[in-house]
Design an enzyme around this catalytic site. Structure first.
Site, PDB file in Angstrom:
ATOM      1  CB  SER A 156      -7.872   3.496 -16.182  1.00 29.51           C
ATOM      2  OG  SER A 156      -6.891   4.390 -15.709  1.00 29.51           O
ATOM      3  CB  THR A 206       5.733  -0.358   9.895  1.00 33.47           C
ATOM      4  OG1 THR A 206       6.383  -0.211   8.634  1.00 33.47           O
ATOM      5  CG2 THR A 206       6.757  -0.774  10.940  1.00 33.47           C
ATOM      6  CE  LYS A 256      -7.754   3.915 -11.500  1.00 35.75           C
ATOM      7  NZ  LYS A 256      -8.106   3.300 -12.791  1.00 35.75           N
ATOM      8  N   GLY A 309       0.814  -1.204   0.000  1.00 37.38           N
ATOM      9  CA  GLY A 309       0.000   0.000   0.000  1.00 37.38           C
ATOM     10  C   GLY A 309       0.844   1.249   0.000  1.00 37.38           C
ATOM     11  N   PRO A 310       0.210   2.415  -0.126  1.00 31.30           N
ATOM     12  CG  PRO A 310      -1.337   3.957  -0.877  1.00 31.30           C
ATOM     13  CD  PRO A 310      -1.239   2.608  -0.276  1.00 31.30           C
ATOM     14  N   PRO A 311       2.601   4.869   1.197  1.00 26.21           N
ATOM     15  CG  PRO A 311       4.507   6.047   0.576  1.00 26.21           C
ATOM     16  CD  PRO A 311       3.194   5.575   0.052  1.00 26.21           C
ATOM     17  N   GLY A 312       2.474   5.464   4.724  1.00 25.99           N
ATOM     18  CA  GLY A 312       1.705   6.085   5.790  1.00 25.99           C
ATOM     19  C   GLY A 312       0.352   5.485   6.064  1.00 25.99           C
ATOM     20  N   GLY A 340      -0.073   2.442   7.523  1.00 22.22           N
ATOM     21  CA  GLY A 340      -0.034   1.585   8.709  1.00 22.22           C
ATOM     22  C   GLY A 340       0.479   0.185   8.477  1.00 22.22           C
TER      23      GLY A 340
END
Length: 805
Positions: free
Chosen positions: A694, A378, A737, A371-374, A376
């Site tokens: 897309s 970790t 999206k 998933g994207p950074p930040g 959760g």
């Protein structure tokens, strides 16, 4: 004592010799020795012919010719075995030593060349041509003379234990031929090279050759002298160290240490090996190394290496600790405490823990959070460790490009260490820890191997029970380690490595989810980080919402936490300055603290003119909204595409234009407008590369809006691939999206009908607050997205859409 042989008459010898020609010379062949004019040289005689020749020359008081034979292995040389040029020598002394050996001391006089060999003598006799040195002192010869004298002096000074007389002789010589011959005579060069100098009659050429040989010899002597100095320094240092070690050993013996201290250390290591609980094979290896250590002196360089290796073996957790049963209810409670929402992911983690509870010896899958950074990833791993009541250890793989970082270095290298996996096991202190392999998508491959390939064994439950680190060189069981990986995207993860993991996707958060996360977790964490207590500051949900909507635009919450921290630090300054009472932060304070809003809702502004559609895009850091702008200019029917579009996206634009042209009459578009106009499609921001199919629906709608002069609804965004038949095809990243559209204030999205299977993945709050339009064909998009046509007199929209990104 040596006895000098007195000359005897030829009558006493009992032999009759032929008459001597005036230019005849007795030849004494020598091995590996070249006599130069002016040089005094002792020659050992061993062959009967040479002894006879020398004795005859002494009896007749004749000169001899010293001549080098070509092959030193020939015992009885003939004319063909001899060089053609030698040196005429005067016999200074003939000596017979007590051991029976014969020695001839002779002094070179001048060069000679063989004319012909004569027969009838019991030794070699030849008619010779004596070569006289010309007295030439041109400036060129004088320059060479000065250079050779300097070289000869330097070379002699570099020689070890050189007599002072030799240096004085070189300095006193004034004739170039004499200096040249003396310089080469005292140098340690090959006999063949000396013979070449002897045969060089031209003085200038001879001096050049000698100068080259002296230069080479000087360089060799310099290097030899430097190496000798370095060796002496190293030996002196070693002798000093040995003396100090001997003194230290004597001091230790006086203090009762020394051998007793080493014996105590060996006994301590032996007890530690017994206590470590190693498998028998590994314990045998450890005791073998211990025996080596016992025989090795402490001063040995390898002593520390073996001791460090034994320390690693002893400190690794070989024993499997008693595992506590997993409490599923407690695990669910921990996950809810640490993370808001993420119900599907929590459910999968609970399933994972339940399987581990019922089958603790089974081969558990390797979970990989993507998933994207930040978002959760970790912290989810830390929650799993808490739920299982196990130690948590993190191994960062970002930027690792050396296989040895995973498998370790071999002990043959100085400073070798185990790889990151074994180091993490030692740090955790237990063999059943939870190990997070962070940023597994950012592994690199370099000249030192591929660390991703090395991870295949680590993450394979079928073979990681015998993982072999290069440093340890013994198998270590990793099967009880709970491996969890994280990645931002899967494209860069190698296929075989991805196949060994179960992928769990984490999309970005909606605005409501960010508000709840900020209220429950981020605010409390930043209060503690900035030294604030409950009651010292008041921040309402409206302030947090303002920060979310106008100061951050991200999939995760890291930027949101930084902004909250900045607001709290402003309050900390005011409290430190003495302001009393709880400090209340309101929305109007944010401009002074955080500056002007960084983001605004520009969807309505962007879609207020015909030719602008709002699309949805997927990026490695979450979803995003994408504006498609189209305009028409006079021309010849060309299609202009800008905005750093990839090949696939360019093809989507061409397909969209073809569909619009094909359905022009059904859409109420004058087909002649295409022939008289160029159509320009631009996708801001122009500095960001974009690609993918897309955006097909959004491009089609932008063209329809442009050609019909009807705007698209400002609350509507769309995504989907199109075909030339007008079908809307499914795309990926629906969840990301839709979350991006929800965060941007859009409440209506048009999605491909074949993406209904992804509806359950969309966060519940987005499903409740947004309207979804499912498209089968492009005609449905036209009916759902276009605003009603306005009266012609009231159309004031410009023909050129804004390109502001």
């Amino acid at each position: 004592m040596a006895e000098e042989i007195q000359a005897k008459s030829s009558a006493q010898s009992g032999t009759t010799l032929p008459t001597w020609p005036s230019d005849a010379l007795i030849i004494v062949p020598v091995r590996n020795t070249v006599l130069f004019p002016g040089q005094v040289l002792p020659i050992t005689l061993g062959r009967p012919k040479s002894i006879g020749a020398a004795q005859q020359a002494v009896r007749d008081q004749r000169q001899v010719g010293i001549l080098l034979q070509r092959d030193s292995e020939v015992a009885d040389p003939t004319a063909i075995d001899m060089h053609r040029m030698g040196t005429v020598a005067n016999i200074v002394r003939y000596i017979t030593a007590p051991d029976g050996t014969n020695h001839l001391v002779c002094q070179g006089e001048q060069r000679f060349q063989i004319v012909e060999y004569l027969s009838g003598w019991p030794f070699l006799v030849a008619r010779v041509l004596r070569i006289t040195e010309p007295a030439v002192r041109t400036p060129e010869i004088e320059a060479r003379f000065v250079n050779i004298k300097a070289q000869a002096i330097e070379a002699v000074q570099l020689l070890p234990q050189v007599p002072g007389e030799l240096l004085a002789a070189i300095q006193s010589i004034d004739e170039p031929p004499a200096l040249t011959d003396l310089a080469i005579a005292v140098m340690d060069v090959k006999p063949e090279e000396k013979q070449e100098i002897l045969e060089t009659v031209d003085i200038a050429a001879r001096m050049d050759k000698v100068s080259r040989l002296l230069s080479h010899r000087i360089e060799v002597l310099r290097l030899s002298q430097e190496i000798g100095r370095q060796t002496k320094t190293a030996l002196d240092e070693r002798q000093r160290e040995a003396l100090l070690r001997e003194q230290m050993a004597a001091i230790q013996r006086q203090l009762g240490e020394g051998e007793e201290g080493k014996a105590a250390e060996i006994a301590e290591l032996d007890a530690a090996i017994t206590k470590a609980g190693m498998p028998k094979e590994i314990e045998d290896q450890a005791r073998k190394e211990l025996r080596r250590l016992q025989k090795m002196p402490e001063a040995a360089g390898e002593y520390g290496m073996v001791r460090t290796y034994l320390d690693w073996l002893i400190e690794l957790p070989w024993k499997l600790p008693e595992e506590k049963p997993i409490d599923i209810a407690e695990a669910r409670k921990i996950l809810d405490e640490d993370h808001y929402d993420l119900d599907k992911i929590k459910r999968r983690i609970i399933e994972y823990l339940a399987v581990r509870k019922l089958a603790p010896q089974g081969k558990a899958p390797i979970l990989c959070f993507v998933g994207p950074p930040g978002v959760g990833k970790t912290s989810l791993g830390q929650s799993i460790a808490r739920a299982m009541d196990r130690k948590f250890v993190r191994v960062s793989l970002g930027g690792v490009h050396d296989e040895a970082e995973i498998r370790g270095h071999r002990r043959t290298y100085i400073g070798a260490l185990p790889g990151n996996i074994i180091q993490a096991i030692r740090k955790a202190g237990t063999r059943n820890c939870v190990m997070m392999l962070d940023e597994i998508d950012k592994l690199g491959a370099g000249v030192h191997g591929d660390p991703g390939a090395a991870l295949l064994e680590v993450l394979d439950p079928e073979q990681n029970n015998t993982f072999r680190d290069n440093y340890l060189a013994v198998p270590f069981d990793l099967s009880r380690v709970v491996f969890i990986a994280t990645a931002n995207m899967l494209d860069t993860v190698p296929g075989p490595l991805r196949d060994r993991m179960e992928i769990i996707s984490l999309a970005g958060y909606t605005s409501e989810e960010k508000l709840q996360i900020a209220h429950r977790y981020l605010l409390r964490r930043q209060l503690e980080a900035n030294g604030l207590k409950e009651g010292q500051i008041e921040i309402g949900d409206d302030v947090l919402s303002e920060i979310i909507h106008h100061y951050t635009r991200e999939a995760g919450v890291r930027g949101l936490e930084r902004q909250i921290g900045q607001v709290l630090r402003n309050a900390v300054v005011r409290i430190a300055e003495g302001q009393s009472g709880p400090i209340r932060i309101v929305k109007n304070d944010l401009v002074a603290i955080l500056g002007a809003p960084k983001f605004e809702n520009e969807v309505a502004m962007r879609t207020s003119v015909p030719g602008v559609a709002t699309g949805l895009a997927w990026t490695p850091v979450g979803g995003d909204i994408l504006f498609i702008e189209a305009t028409r200019i006079p021309g010849s029917g060309r299609l202009i595409l800008t905005g750093q579009l990839g090949d696939v996206m360019k093809e989507s634009a061409q397909a969209a234009l073809s569909i619009v042209k094909n359905r022009a009459s059904a859409l109420g578009i004058d087909a002649s407008r295409f022939e008289k106009s160029d159509i320009h499609i631009h996708v801001p921001a122009g500095a960001t590369p974009k690609d993918g199919p897309s955006a097909g629906v959004a491009m089609f709608m932008a063209l329809v809006s442009l050609m019909t002069d009807r705007t698209i609804r400002s609350d509507t965004a769309m995504t989907g691939e199109i075909s030339l038949r007008g079908l809307v095809l499914p795309v990926g990243g629906i969840k990301e999206k839709v979350v991006a559209a929800h965060s941007a204030g859009i409440r209506r999205v048009m999605l491909p009908a074949r993406n209904r299977r992804d509806f359950d993945d969309i966060p519940e709050i987005a499903r409740k607050e947004m309207e979804f339009v499912w498209l089968e064909r492009v005609e449905e998009a036209v009916a759902a997205a276009l605003e009603p046509a306005k009266p012609a007199a009231k159309v004031t929209a410009p023909q050129f859409a804004s390109a502001d990104a």
